[in-house]
Design a protein around this motif. Structure first.
Motif: not given
Length: 397
Positions: A12-13, A48-50, A112-113, A125-126
């Protein structure tokens, strides 16, 4: 004693990063015309939402600290969306409202993450932005995406997008250097990314970098160790010198024309000064509520097209009035309060790096881009401010 490791965010990230980076890419750019999904954000958001739902259901509710920071941003976005009620006749508001909804959706995902595992999410992410900086740089260095006037760009984004990715590459290089125990190899890309930033011709991006450096120096000045930074600075200087000698002549004439002759000699500002004056005039004429979302073009009789203020506070002032400016201030103060609620000695490297990334994107938003282009500012600052609630029995790190 339960030895089962808590689930951690994974795919998900990556999906959130792709959606955040993709911008307003449409299938029409590659010669396709598919209703509804022409804007790739639609299918990407669904995936993404899934992914978020499938991964998040494993761990249940997650207590969070700094959550009020999200409320301030959502209040601003909600007000901007509500302003469709008082826009001038003929104003096209659909795309702008869609952008606001997309920003809100991204922020809810990252909130949420962050509540789940902020430091892991931010670190991933970085690293992804570091990889993206390399992809963008190599694409531009190969000649793909250059503008006719010589400005570097890549992968369908303009020079002002390119410079943001380049400087994020610089910041993430420093992050990886510190995270790895100060392995010098992670500093090697910095001269290349800085070269790309200059080659983009984005004067606002360079000024935003200077602002970020100034803020960072003010924050770390008491802890600067000259002996510790001497070797890294020397390495960056040597690599940078070699790069300038080898590749500098390819952009020397362009840099001379863009930065010296046009900017300093002629005072050329790409009409930013005119746009800023227009926005200020609208604000003074409609100081309470402004023109409403996307009303800047109609009031100034600029017709349809991508004519916007290129300055986030002035844009909000013109289209949201004093009310919008106050909500912007509340959003920023909420993020600042959430970040500083953690004592300086306990802030993770990930939180501090996210804050500097957000400050840089925020500074670029004073010179370029529209509301949706500021999404990375909100995302990074949210990651800096929001964190999982600490167990009362767990000592601080």
């Amino acid at each position: 004693m339960n030895t089962t490791a808590a689930p951690r965010p994974g795919l998900v990230v990556l999906m959130a990063f792709v959606v955040s980076l993709s911008g307003r890419f449409t299938l029409e750019r590659v010669g396709l015309d598919v209703p509804v999904v022409n804007d790739v954000r639609v299918p990407l958001f669904l995936v993404l939402l899934l992914a978020l739902v499938l991964e998040a259901h494993h761990i249940g509710p997650r207590p969070v600290e700094g959550g009020f920071a999200l409320l301030g941003i959502l209040a601003l976005l909600g007000y901007q969306g509500l302003s469709v009620l008082w826009v001038p006749p003929g104003t096209v508001t659909g795309p702008a409202v869609g952008d606001l909804c997309a920003i809100a959706g991204l922020l809810l995902v990252y909130f949420n993450l962050a509540a789940w595992d902020r430091d892991r999410v931010t670190a991933t992410t970085l690293k992804l932005f570091h990889a993206a900086a390399w992809v963008y740089f190599l694409a531009a260095a190969s000649g793909q995406g250059h503008y006719s006037n010589g400005r570097w760009a890549a992968l369908g984004g303009g020079p002002n997008v390119f410079v943001r990715i380049m400087i994020l590459g610089v910041i993430t290089s420093l992050y990886l250097y510190l995270r790895s125990g100060e392995r010098l190899i992670w500093l090697m890309p910095i001269p290349a990314f800085l070269f790309g930033a200059v080659a983009s011709g984005s004067r606002g991006g360079i000024v935003a970098l200077a602002v970020t450096i100034a803020v960072a120096l003010l924050a770390i000045r008491p802890r600067i160790d000259p002996e510790r930074i001497a070797k890294p600075l020397a390495l960056v200087a040597v690599v940078g010198t070699v790069l300038v000698i080898v590749a500098g002549p390819s952009i020397a004439g362009y840099v001379q024309q863009r930065f010296v002759e046009a900017t300093i000699g002629q005072g050329y500002a790409s009409s930013r000064d005119v746009l800023f004056q227009m926005a200020l005039r609208i604000f003074l004429q409609r100081p309470i509520l402004g023109t409403g979302i996307n009303g800047f073009n109609i009031v100034n009789d600029m017709g349809l097209g991508e004519q916007y203020v290129h300055n986030l506070p002035l844009s909000i002032a013109a289209e949201g009035g004093f009310t919008g400016l106050m909500l912007l201030l509340v959003a920023w103060l909420g993020l600042w309060h959430g970040y500083t609620a953690t004592p300086a000695g306990e802030r993770s490297l990930e939180a501090r790096t996210a804050a500097y990334c957000g400050i840089f994107i925020g500074a670029t938003s004073l010179f370029s881009g529209d509301y949706y282009d500021a999404r990375l500012m909100w995302i990074f600052l949210l990651l800096a401010a929001v964190r999982p609630a600490r167990d009362p029995d767990t000592p601080p790190r």
